[in-house]
Write an enzyme that holds these catalytic residues in place. Structure first.
Site, PDB file in Angstrom:
ATOM      1  N   GLY B  47      39.691  34.151  49.501  1.00  0.00           N
ATOM      2  CA  GLY B  47      38.987  32.985  48.990  1.00  0.00           C
ATOM      3  C   GLY B  47      39.792  32.302  47.909  1.00  0.00           C
ATOM      4  O   GLY B  47      40.763  32.857  47.382  1.00  0.00           O
ATOM      5  N   GLN B  52      40.916  26.894  40.350  1.00  0.00           N
ATOM      6  CA  GLN B  52      42.129  27.720  40.290  1.00  0.00           C
ATOM      7  C   GLN B  52      43.395  26.886  40.443  1.00  0.00           C
ATOM      8  O   GLN B  52      44.485  27.344  40.123  1.00  0.00           O
ATOM      9  CB  GLN B  52      42.097  28.816  41.368  1.00  0.00           C
ATOM     10  CG  GLN B  52      41.111  29.942  41.051  1.00  0.00           C
ATOM     11  CD  GLN B  52      41.127  31.010  42.122  1.00  0.00           C
ATOM     12  OE1 GLN B  52      40.511  30.840  43.171  1.00  0.00           O
ATOM     13  NE2 GLN B  52      41.843  32.095  41.869  1.00  0.00           N
ATOM     14  N   CYS B  97      42.533  38.860  41.713  1.00  0.00           N
ATOM     15  CA  CYS B  97      42.402  37.409  41.697  1.00  0.00           C
ATOM     16  C   CYS B  97      43.782  36.766  41.671  1.00  0.00           C
ATOM     17  O   CYS B  97      44.682  37.257  40.986  1.00  0.00           O
ATOM     18  CB  CYS B  97      41.611  37.005  40.451  1.00  0.00           C
ATOM     19  SG  CYS B  97      41.235  35.262  40.371  1.00  0.00           S
ATOM     20  N   LEU B  98      43.937  35.676  42.412  1.00  0.00           N
ATOM     21  CA  LEU B  98      45.209  34.938  42.387  1.00  0.00           C
ATOM     22  C   LEU B  98      45.536  34.472  40.968  1.00  0.00           C
ATOM     23  O   LEU B  98      46.705  34.327  40.618  1.00  0.00           O
ATOM     24  CB  LEU B  98      45.118  33.709  43.306  1.00  0.00           C
ATOM     25  CG  LEU B  98      44.930  33.990  44.805  1.00  0.00           C
ATOM     26  CD1 LEU B  98      44.674  32.682  45.543  1.00  0.00           C
ATOM     27  CD2 LEU B  98      46.139  34.705  45.375  1.00  0.00           C
ATOM     28  N   HIS B 139      32.467  35.845  43.775  1.00  0.00           N
ATOM     29  CA  HIS B 139      33.718  35.804  42.997  1.00  0.00           C
ATOM     30  C   HIS B 139      34.209  34.354  42.865  1.00  0.00           C
ATOM     31  O   HIS B 139      34.537  33.896  41.775  1.00  0.00           O
ATOM     32  CB  HIS B 139      34.773  36.676  43.698  1.00  0.00           C
ATOM     33  CG  HIS B 139      36.139  36.633  43.072  1.00  0.00           C
ATOM     34  ND1 HIS B 139      36.696  37.710  42.435  1.00  0.00           N
ATOM     35  CD2 HIS B 139      37.055  35.632  42.989  1.00  0.00           C
ATOM     36  CE1 HIS B 139      37.900  37.369  41.962  1.00  0.00           C
ATOM     37  NE2 HIS B 139      38.143  36.128  42.305  1.00  0.00           N
ATOM     38  N   GLU B 140      34.232  33.632  43.998  1.00  0.00           N
ATOM     39  CA  GLU B 140      34.748  32.252  43.967  1.00  0.00           C
ATOM     40  C   GLU B 140      33.817  31.332  43.183  1.00  0.00           C
ATOM     41  O   GLU B 140      34.272  30.464  42.440  1.00  0.00           O
ATOM     42  CB  GLU B 140      34.944  31.718  45.389  1.00  0.00           C
ATOM     43  CG  GLU B 140      35.925  32.508  46.253  1.00  0.00           C
ATOM     44  CD  GLU B 140      37.246  32.812  45.580  1.00  0.00           C
ATOM     45  OE1 GLU B 140      37.651  32.074  44.664  1.00  0.00           O
ATOM     46  OE2 GLU B 140      37.868  33.828  45.944  1.00  0.00           O
ATOM     47  N   HIS B 143      34.273  31.094  39.451  1.00  0.00           N
ATOM     48  CA  HIS B 143      35.326  30.188  38.957  1.00  0.00           C
ATOM     49  C   HIS B 143      34.747  28.813  38.613  1.00  0.00           C
ATOM     50  O   HIS B 143      35.237  28.134  37.706  1.00  0.00           O
ATOM     51  CB  HIS B 143      36.421  30.008  40.015  1.00  0.00           C
ATOM     52  CG  HIS B 143      37.366  31.175  40.131  1.00  0.00           C
ATOM     53  ND1 HIS B 143      38.193  31.555  39.104  1.00  0.00           N
ATOM     54  CD2 HIS B 143      37.610  32.032  41.155  1.00  0.00           C
ATOM     55  CE1 HIS B 143      38.931  32.607  39.492  1.00  0.00           C
ATOM     56  NE2 HIS B 143      38.582  32.911  40.739  1.00  0.00           N
TER      57      HIS B 143
END
Lengths: 176, 167
Positions: B47, B52, B97-98, B139-140, B143
């Protein structure tokens, strides 16, 4: 700056971490990764320390504080590398009535089946009369989780796991 | 299409709230294409969220349909202005996480959610989700509210991992 692995062991009391890290900080050291645990009532810590001097100068810095706190201090010059974490893909939980050999038998079988332990915690709970051994491990299953399950099933057939519960679960790490 | 730069912590912009999308236009769809290309260029991300890449609108992409061990899923999802309207159960799971390279940690999330969102054409969608897909969406969506999984870490030691099956 060199990396050192500093190990401290001794009777536990409040304030050890604060006192040790203040001493290191005031002397210009930098900390890396660390793990602290209370094992059998003992304070134990393993601490990556970045220090501009030698092994001797680190000892000169830490030994007086360690003595004051009643701790044994041990340090080694190490190859320190940050930012190289491996991601575990399996969690293994083991518990049973405590006896000698549980760790050796279980990890022996798992290692032969391709398991690489990245993290291990164990405790003895229960009572004096009936101690219970509990261990959790995380690691990488290089030959797949099925190989680990097969190895544990073989251990069970041989009777080497009598009275021990072992559970293997995949860890799916979400990256998002 | 282009791969966008991913913001990494401690970039303060990751702590910023995102605003709802108001125009379901070509600019939105073009951004979503870039966001997807950025997700696919990273290391196996299931995702990605618009903030981000420094775009502070309520848009996330989630796709857990390509897992090595298949999990229940609704395929490739572009979720605009997503809202979770119901939560049920909880589970501890490992997340990375990225925007937080080289660290993974344990986080508690709802096991089942009911989700309302819009697609890039403005069509309303509704989902009942569970497990890994529900975790990815939560999670997404964090953000969008300036939250990272670091804000929800639980101790590695002595965590309660619920077994999926009781033997």
């Amino acid at each position: 700056m060199n990396w050192f692995m500093l190990t401290l062991v001794g009777e536990d009391r409040p304030g050890i971490v604060a006192k040790i890290t203040a001493t290191l900080f005031q002397a210009g050291c930098n900390l890396g990764e660390a793990t602290m645990a209370r094992l059998g009532g003992n304070f134990t810590v393993m601490l990556m320390v970045q220090h501009a001097g030698t092994l001797d100068s680190l000892h000169a810095l830490i030994d007086p504080v360690a003595r004051e706190l009643g701790l044994h201090a041990h340090a080694d010059l190490i190859e320190g590398h940050l930012h190289r974490h491996l991601i575990p893909d399996v969690r293994v939980t083991v518990y049973g009535a405590d006896r000698s050999g549980i760790v050796a038998q279980v990890t022996g079988a798992l290692t032969a089946a391709g398991f690489n332990i990245l993290d291990l915690q164990s405790d003895v709970g229960g009572s004096e009369a009936n101690p219970v051994y509990i261990m959790t491990m995380e690691g990488q299953s290089r030959a797949g989780i099925e190989a680990l399950e097969a190895a544990l099933a073989a251990l069970k057939r041989d009777g080497a796991r009598d009275g021990i519960e072992v559970d293997v679960q995949p860890i799916e790490t979400l990256i998002g | 299409m282009s791969v966008l730069e991913i913001l990494t912590y401690p970039d303060a912009r990751l702590k910023q709230d995102s605003t709802p999308v108001e125009h379901f236009d070509d600019a939105l769809r073009s951004f979503v294409a870039d966001l997807e290309e950025t997700r696919l260029s990273g290391p196996g991300a299931v995702g990605i969220a618009a903030p981000q890449v420094g775009y502070f609108q309520r848009i996330v992409i989630v796709d857990v349909s390509q897992m090595k061990r298949p999990v229940p899923n609704h395929g490739h999802l572009i979720l605009v202005n997503p809202e979770i309207t119901a939560w049920d159960g909880y589970a501890v799971g490992r997340e990375g996480c990225l925007s937080v390279p080289d660290y993974t940690g344990n986080v508690i999330r709802a096991e089942r959610i009911h989700l309302i969102a819009f697609d890039p054409l403005g069509e309303r969608m509704e989902f009942d989700m569970e497990g890994f897909e529900a975790r990815a969406v939560q999670h997404e969506m964090d953000h969008l509210d300036g939250l990272l999984f670091l804000d929800r870490l639980v101790s590695k030691r002595n965590d309660l991992f619920r077994r999926k099956t009781y033997k």
